[in-house]
Design an enzyme around this catalytic site. Structure first.
Site, mmCIF file in Angstrom:
data_model
loop_
_atom_site.group_PDB
_atom_site.id
_atom_site.type_symbol
_atom_site.label_atom_id
_atom_site.label_comp_id
_atom_site.label_asym_id
_atom_site.label_seq_id
_atom_site.Cartn_x
_atom_site.Cartn_y
_atom_site.Cartn_z
ATOM 1 C CG LEU A 304 -0.293 0.207 2.596
ATOM 2 C CD1 LEU A 304 -1.327 0.739 3.580
ATOM 3 C CD2 LEU A 304 0.277 -1.098 3.125
ATOM 4 C CB SER A 305 1.093 4.130 0.985
ATOM 5 O OG SER A 305 1.406 5.501 1.036
#
EC number: 3.1.1.22
Length: 709
Positions: A304-305
């Site tokens: 994620l991110s």
């Protein structure tokens, strides 16, 4: 596509029957398992899943949920104590661990691979191998780690990447790794050249690969990060600027983001090496053979991110067929300059899209603290508290930011309230969705935009800590903002407690150009003695993005090294993103990337884009109802949809099931009273549809994406 991949044990059996059979006496050319040349400082440990484990550090579901972190037996934490605390801190930083938010019921260690909540603690037995990727100089020392659960299935081998989120250390992708461990997959991690443990320049101490600290001299090339100053330069810096800290993402001089794809690919290569050393067939001489290969092992790039952006970069840069598919959440991707794609929502064209993180974040750094005072945001999470803390006559730093912007000609309204509304409008016009406005107050209060702007400007510019770019430095400060020595108790545990991007765990941004003496950025004053939340520093950082001088060109050159192409080489991919994301806005990342991918790959594109309503970037904030009331009543956990994207990708690769079509998933907020929202249920988080209804379908054509309201 991984369907029909031949099981490694079958390959081994076929090889055995065809090599040396029939008494021919022919020599056998064995394919030995070769250790990658870049691996250094390799170490391994085994965990029994009872006293300690891969996923929870021995804490189990209950321990991760406990608000009291694990303790340390003494003033010098052991490697195992640091590991346990790093897992605890990073898991809780990325996931809402409240029962009301779904932890332990919809997701969490005790929820099995089929989504069933069990009564167990969810601990995972297995082995953990960790090493540096480096050229032998010790200047790069990117940490790689592979976790192999004891439940690893040799007949259906799989590897999942879990590159660290943000600027975090090696355990900064542990919630993604959780999905793989439950599936019996090996998990390949990398800190991608970032990390939480600093070089304490005054004490001249550094962290080793396991987080324990020693002097930079003793560490030598084994340091996780050394600022690289000569003895003379270090003495001069400490004399002029005492008690400062250097962090790897900001100060390595490596521009690590340019290599996030490479680091992720190397983590996968490391995973294959570890698997073959442990489970691979053996030659007659006992040497491990390359039994598990990309040809017979399912590999999903995930996280994620920033970790999600690294997975996308790895898929674009994969020249060896290491990666079969991609499933990521809220990825930070830097689009090509002037990508020329069109983004629409509800039939309306988004005027500004596809800007890089350093661009829109320096814009947020300018305007967000002022925008947070907008009367139209008064009922949003933390807005009232923000006004009390930062617009009070005793400390009107946010109101002064508004006035400072007006004085610079960057706002035109006459009153603070009107200036705040104008600042909010400028952010919306720059690509933030209207729904993101509800998050500006809380993100401004946590100094999110300044932290990112400072670290990334340094990183992209390949700046040294000596440069103090735009007058910023990092240090521990007192209650009134004065620079002070960093306590050993802080330094010795930052590997576990920090996120690698100050402000973090007691380390603050410092404005070295504040009137009088250096002071914490938030408390600093301009030359006239007015506290404006260091507007001058924000303008300096912004000028590096928009300017044309040598300093700006350095940053812009580094930025160009991080831009993506949109070419996933036909690999299937699922991108999940929360519509309300105010940190990594959908209009600058996932939406335009999907349009770019379709233009680059055409009919070969297999990218599905899943936009989730009532979802934002920081699931952990939902779990802070006492501090941030309103997150709980407004937002659902996006982490659950990353898990579902991984489920869908695994089913596609292994079982041949079709990918879900691009769509908007319409969730239902928990509602109720902010701070005491009712417990989430399955009705709040509907599944990703195999084929959405027309009103929820996202249309992606060559260079264009149309998202329904």
């Amino acid at each position: 596509m991984t369907v029909f991949k031949t099981a490694p044990l079958l390959i081994a059996a076929l090889a055995a029957s065809s090599c040396g059979g029939g008494g021919s006496g022919a020599a056998v050319d064995y394919d030995f398992n070769v250790r990658p040349s870049y691996l250094n400082d390799l170490r391994q440990a085994s965990y029994d899943g009872a006293g300690n484990d891969l996923l929870t550090g021995g804490l189990g579901r209950s321990g991760l949920q406990d608000d009291s972190p694990p303790g340390y037996a003494g003033s010098q934490p052991t490697a195992e104590e640091l590991r346990r605390n790093a897992i605890y801190v990073n898991y809780r930083a990325l996931v809402d661990t409240t029962s009301e938010g779904g932890y332990g019921r919809l997701y969490g260690p005790n929820v099995d691979a089929q989504g069933r909540a069990t009564s167990g603690e969810g601990m995972v037995a297995g082995t953990e191998a960790i090493a540096y990727s480096d050229d032998g100089s010790g200047r790069r020392n990117v940490t790689l780690m592979v976790q192999v659960p004891d439940a690893f299935d040799r007949t259906r081998p799989c590897i999942i990447t879990a590159t660290s989120s943000g600027s975090r250390g090696i355990y900064g992708g542990i919630p993604t790794g959780e999905w793989g461990l439950k599936r019996g997959c090996a998990v390949a991690y990398t800190d991608k050249g970032t990390g939480a443990a600093p070089h304490d320049l005054q004490a001249d101490t550094v962290a080793l690969i396991d987080g324990t600290r020693t002097s930079a001299t003793l560490a030598g090339t084994r340091a996780a990060f050394d600022a690289g100053l000569s003895a003379a330069d270090l003495a001069a810096f400490n004399g002029a600027t005492p008690q400062r800290l250097a962090f790897k993402h900001a100060h390595s001089g490596q521009n690590p983001e340019k290599d996030w794809g490479l680091s992720t690919l190397q983590a996968v290569e490391f995973a294959f090496y570890v698997l073959n050393e442990r489970f691979g067939d053996r030659s007659p001489g006992g040497q491990a053979l390359r039994t598990f290969t990309p040809a017979n092992t399912t590999v999903i790039a995930s996280s994620l991110s920033n970790g999600g952006g690294a997975a996308i970069a790895a898929a674009e840069q994969d020249t060896r067929g290491l990666i079969d598919g991609v499933a990521v959440s809220e990825p930070s991707v830097q689009m090509p300059a002037n990508a020329g794609v069109t983004v629409q929502r509800g039939g309306r064209t988004v005027a500004v899209n596809g800007l890089p993180l350093i661009d829109y974040t320096t814009q947020a750094h300018l305007y967000q603290a002022c925008a947070a005072l907008a009367p139209s945001l008064a009922s949003t999470p933390f807005a009232a508290a923000f006004a009390v803390r930062f617009a009070d006559p005793a400390f009107p730093v946010a109101a002064n930011r508004c006035a400072g912007l007006k004085a610079r000609g960057l706002l035109s309204a006459a009153t603070t309230a009107a200036q705040a509304e104008e600042a909010l409008a400028r952010l919306t016009a720059y690509g933030w969705e209207p729904e993101s406005g509800a998050l500006h107050a809380s993100l401004a209060a946590f100094e999110v935009a300044p932290s990112i702007a400072v670290t990334y400007a340094n990183a992209l510019s390949r700046a040294s800590v000596q440069d103090r770019l735009c007058g910023y430095s990092f240090a521990t400060t007192s209650a009134i903002g004065a620079v002070q020595p960093t306590p050993a108790a802080v330094t010795n545990t930052l590997f576990a407690t920090g996120n690698g991007i100050p402000p973090t765990a007691g380390v603050q941004l410092v404005n070295d150009r504040s009137r009088g003496v250096p002071v914490r950025d938030l408390f600093s004053s301009n030359a006239a003695g007015v506290p404006t939340w260091n507007l001058e520093g924000a303008l300096c950082l912004r000028s590096l993005v928009t300017g044309t001088d040598a300093a700006a060109r350095r940053l812009q050159s580094g930025l160009d090294e991080t831009r993506r192409t949109g070419n996933l080489q036909g690999k299937p991919a699922i991108i999940v993103h929360g519509r309300d994301d105010a940190l990594i806005p959908v209009n600058h990342t996932s939406r335009p990337y999907a349009a770019l991918n379709r233009r680059v790959e055409g009919a070969a594109s297999r990218l599905s884009y899943i936009e989730v309503t009532n979802a934002q970037h920081f699931d952990a904030f939902i779990g802070l109802p006492a501090t941030l009331p309103g997150y709980d009543s407004r937002y659902i956990p996006l982490h659950l949809y990353l898990n579902r994207a991984l489920d869908a990708m695994y089913a596609h690769l292994v079982n041949g099931e079709p990918l879900p079509a691009s769509q908007v998933v319409r969730t239902v907020p928990r509602g109720g009273t902010p701070g005491s929202a009712p417990a989430i249920t399955a009705a709040n988080v509907p599944p990703i549809a195999a084929m959405p209804v027309a009103a929820d379908a996202v249309a992606i054509t060559s260079g264009a994406i149309a998202v329904p309201d």
